[in-house]
Scaffold this motif. Structure first.
Motif, PDB file in Angstrom:
ATOM      1  N   ASP A   9       0.713  -1.221  -0.079  1.00 27.27           N
ATOM      2  CA  ASP A   9       0.039  -0.112  -0.119  1.00 27.27           C
ATOM      3  C   ASP A   9       0.839   1.272  -0.042  1.00 27.27           C
ATOM      4  N   SER A  10       1.912   1.225   0.873  1.00 25.53           N
ATOM      5  CA  SER A  10       2.803   2.385   0.811  1.00 25.53           C
ATOM      6  C   SER A  10       3.715   2.568  -0.160  1.00 25.53           C
ATOM      7  N   GLU A  11       3.700   1.521  -1.093  1.00 25.55           N
ATOM      8  CA  GLU A  11       4.597   1.855  -2.490  1.00 25.55           C
ATOM      9  C   GLU A  11       3.529   2.153  -3.717  1.00 25.55           C
ATOM     10  N   LYS A  12       2.244   2.106  -3.564  1.00 24.44           N
ATOM     11  CA  LYS A  12       1.415   2.398  -4.663  1.00 24.44           C
ATOM     12  C   LYS A  12       1.514   3.811  -4.936  1.00 24.44           C
ATOM     13  N   GLU A  13       1.748   3.803  -6.454  1.00 21.10           N
ATOM     14  CA  GLU A  13       1.890   5.086  -7.253  1.00 21.10           C
ATOM     15  C   GLU A  13       0.533   5.877  -7.044  1.00 21.10           C
ATOM     16  N   VAL A  14       0.736   7.225  -6.620  1.00 23.13           N
ATOM     17  CA  VAL A  14      -0.271   8.008  -6.284  1.00 23.13           C
ATOM     18  C   VAL A  14       0.183   9.436  -7.007  1.00 23.13           C
ATOM     19  N   THR A  15      -0.862   9.947  -7.651  1.00 26.27           N
ATOM     20  CA  THR A  15      -0.649  11.251  -8.020  1.00 26.27           C
ATOM     21  C   THR A  15      -1.590  12.282  -7.283  1.00 26.27           C
ATOM     22  N   LEU A  16      -1.015  13.420  -6.727  1.00 25.20           N
ATOM     23  CA  LEU A  16      -1.782  14.502  -6.025  1.00 25.20           C
ATOM     24  C   LEU A  16      -2.179  15.765  -6.712  1.00 25.20           C
ATOM     25  N   THR A  17      -3.221  16.296  -6.897  1.00 24.68           N
ATOM     26  CA  THR A  17      -3.255  17.636  -7.666  1.00 24.68           C
ATOM     27  C   THR A  17      -3.267  18.652  -6.473  1.00 24.68           C
ATOM     28  N   ILE A  18      -2.291  19.698  -6.638  1.00 21.52           N
ATOM     29  CA  ILE A  18      -2.313  20.793  -5.755  1.00 21.52           C
ATOM     30  C   ILE A  18      -2.703  21.950  -6.387  1.00 21.52           C
ATOM     31  N   SER A  19      -3.797  22.729  -6.240  1.00 22.15           N
ATOM     32  CA  SER A  19      -4.308  23.890  -6.515  1.00 22.15           C
ATOM     33  C   SER A  19      -3.625  24.989  -5.573  1.00 22.15           C
ATOM     34  N   ALA A  20      -2.888  25.880  -6.051  1.00 26.59           N
ATOM     35  CA  ALA A  20      -2.476  26.709  -4.954  1.00 26.59           C
ATOM     36  C   ALA A  20      -2.104  28.144  -5.731  1.00 26.59           C
ATOM     37  N   ALA A  21      -2.308  29.288  -4.746  1.00 27.51           N
ATOM     38  CA  ALA A  21      -2.147  30.574  -5.143  1.00 27.51           C
ATOM     39  C   ALA A  21      -0.689  30.624  -6.057  1.00 27.51           C
ATOM     40  N   ALA A  22      -0.704  31.245  -6.984  1.00 25.09           N
ATOM     41  CA  ALA A  22       0.504  31.751  -7.865  1.00 25.09           C
ATOM     42  C   ALA A  22       1.504  32.392  -6.918  1.00 25.09           C
ATOM     43  N   SER A  23       1.163  33.107  -5.871  1.00 28.54           N
ATOM     44  CA  SER A  23       2.153  33.859  -4.990  1.00 28.54           C
ATOM     45  C   SER A  23       2.767  32.620  -4.211  1.00 28.54           C
ATOM     46  N   ALA A  24       2.450  31.453  -4.172  1.00 27.93           N
ATOM     47  CA  ALA A  24       2.992  30.566  -3.536  1.00 27.93           C
ATOM     48  C   ALA A  24       3.902  29.519  -4.101  1.00 27.93           C
ATOM     49  N   GLN A  25       4.005  29.770  -5.396  1.00 28.89           N
ATOM     50  CA  GLN A  25       4.643  28.880  -6.378  1.00 28.89           C
ATOM     51  C   GLN A  25       6.192  28.684  -5.886  1.00 28.89           C
ATOM     52  N   ASP A  26       6.839  29.580  -5.708  1.00 28.05           N
ATOM     53  CA  ASP A  26       8.285  29.266  -5.688  1.00 28.05           C
ATOM     54  C   ASP A  26       8.458  28.356  -4.393  1.00 28.05           C
ATOM     55  N   ALA A  27       7.771  28.729  -3.489  1.00 28.36           N
ATOM     56  CA  ALA A  27       7.974  27.940  -2.164  1.00 28.36           C
ATOM     57  C   ALA A  27       7.444  26.652  -2.343  1.00 28.36           C
ATOM     58  N   LEU A  28       6.223  26.443  -2.828  1.00 26.24           N
ATOM     59  CA  LEU A  28       5.787  25.007  -3.120  1.00 26.24           C
ATOM     60  C   LEU A  28       6.702  24.371  -4.072  1.00 26.24           C
ATOM     61  N   GLU A  29       7.115  24.713  -4.999  1.00 28.20           N
ATOM     62  CA  GLU A  29       7.794  23.997  -6.003  1.00 28.20           C
ATOM     63  C   GLU A  29       9.228  23.387  -5.212  1.00 28.20           C
ATOM     64  N   GLU A  30       9.859  24.111  -4.253  1.00 27.15           N
ATOM     65  CA  GLU A  30      10.970  23.842  -3.445  1.00 27.15           C
ATOM     66  C   GLU A  30      10.682  22.973  -2.455  1.00 27.15           C
ATOM     67  N   ILE A  31       9.627  22.970  -1.823  1.00 25.20           N
ATOM     68  CA  ILE A  31       8.938  21.797  -0.988  1.00 25.20           C
ATOM     69  C   ILE A  31       8.839  20.450  -1.735  1.00 25.20           C
ATOM     70  N   GLN A  32       8.076  20.390  -3.039  1.00 26.50           N
ATOM     71  CA  GLN A  32       7.842  19.507  -3.718  1.00 26.50           C
ATOM     72  C   GLN A  32       9.269  18.666  -4.201  1.00 26.50           C
ATOM     73  N   LYS A  33       9.942  19.500  -4.398  1.00 25.44           N
ATOM     74  CA  LYS A  33      11.199  18.923  -4.878  1.00 25.44           C
ATOM     75  C   LYS A  33      11.878  17.798  -3.834  1.00 25.44           C
ATOM     76  N   ASN A  34      11.759  18.361  -2.296  1.00 28.87           N
ATOM     77  CA  ASN A  34      12.339  17.775  -1.314  1.00 28.87           C
ATOM     78  C   ASN A  34      11.291  16.308  -1.152  1.00 28.87           C
ATOM     79  N   TYR A  35      10.080  16.379  -1.266  1.00 30.19           N
ATOM     80  CA  TYR A  35       9.192  15.595  -0.792  1.00 30.19           C
ATOM     81  C   TYR A  35       9.006  14.653  -1.664  1.00 30.19           C
ATOM     82  N   GLU A  36       9.203  14.972  -3.197  1.00 28.28           N
ATOM     83  CA  GLU A  36       9.316  13.839  -4.143  1.00 28.28           C
ATOM     84  C   GLU A  36      10.466  12.968  -4.034  1.00 28.28           C
TER      85      GLU A  36
END
Length: 81
Positions: A9-36
């Motif tokens: 279950d924990s290795e199952k491929e999952v895609t999550l859609t994140i809708s976010a304010a454009a003002s948060a784009q830089d911060a979220l992209e950095e967080i996503q790199k580390n998360y992924e």
């Protein structure tokens, strides 16, 4: 995220859609790199825009697993609806 999940279950491929304010784009992209890096079975798909436009998309049925709004009233409208 449960301790009771099997390893398959924990290795199952999952895609999550994140809708976010454009003002948060830089911060979220950095967080996503580390998360992924740490969660290679999870793909994060972004949808950036104005909070009002994103709120409207979601209220009209657009899929979103997470919504990061820059305006509290746009988030609250979705909760209330």
């Amino acid at each position: 995220c449960s301790a009771n999940q099997s390893s398959t279950d924990s290795e199952k491929e999952v895609t999550l859609t994140i809708s976010a304010a454009a003002s948060a784009q830089d911060a979220l992209e950095e967080i996503q790199k580390n998360y992924e890096k740490e969660h290679q079975n999870i793909t994060l798909q972004d949808n950036f825009g104005s909070s009002g436009a994103l709120q409207k998309q979601i209220s009209q049925g657009a899929g979103a697993d997470l919504f990061f709004s820059a305006a509290e009233d746009k988030f609250q409208k979705l909760v209330d609806d």
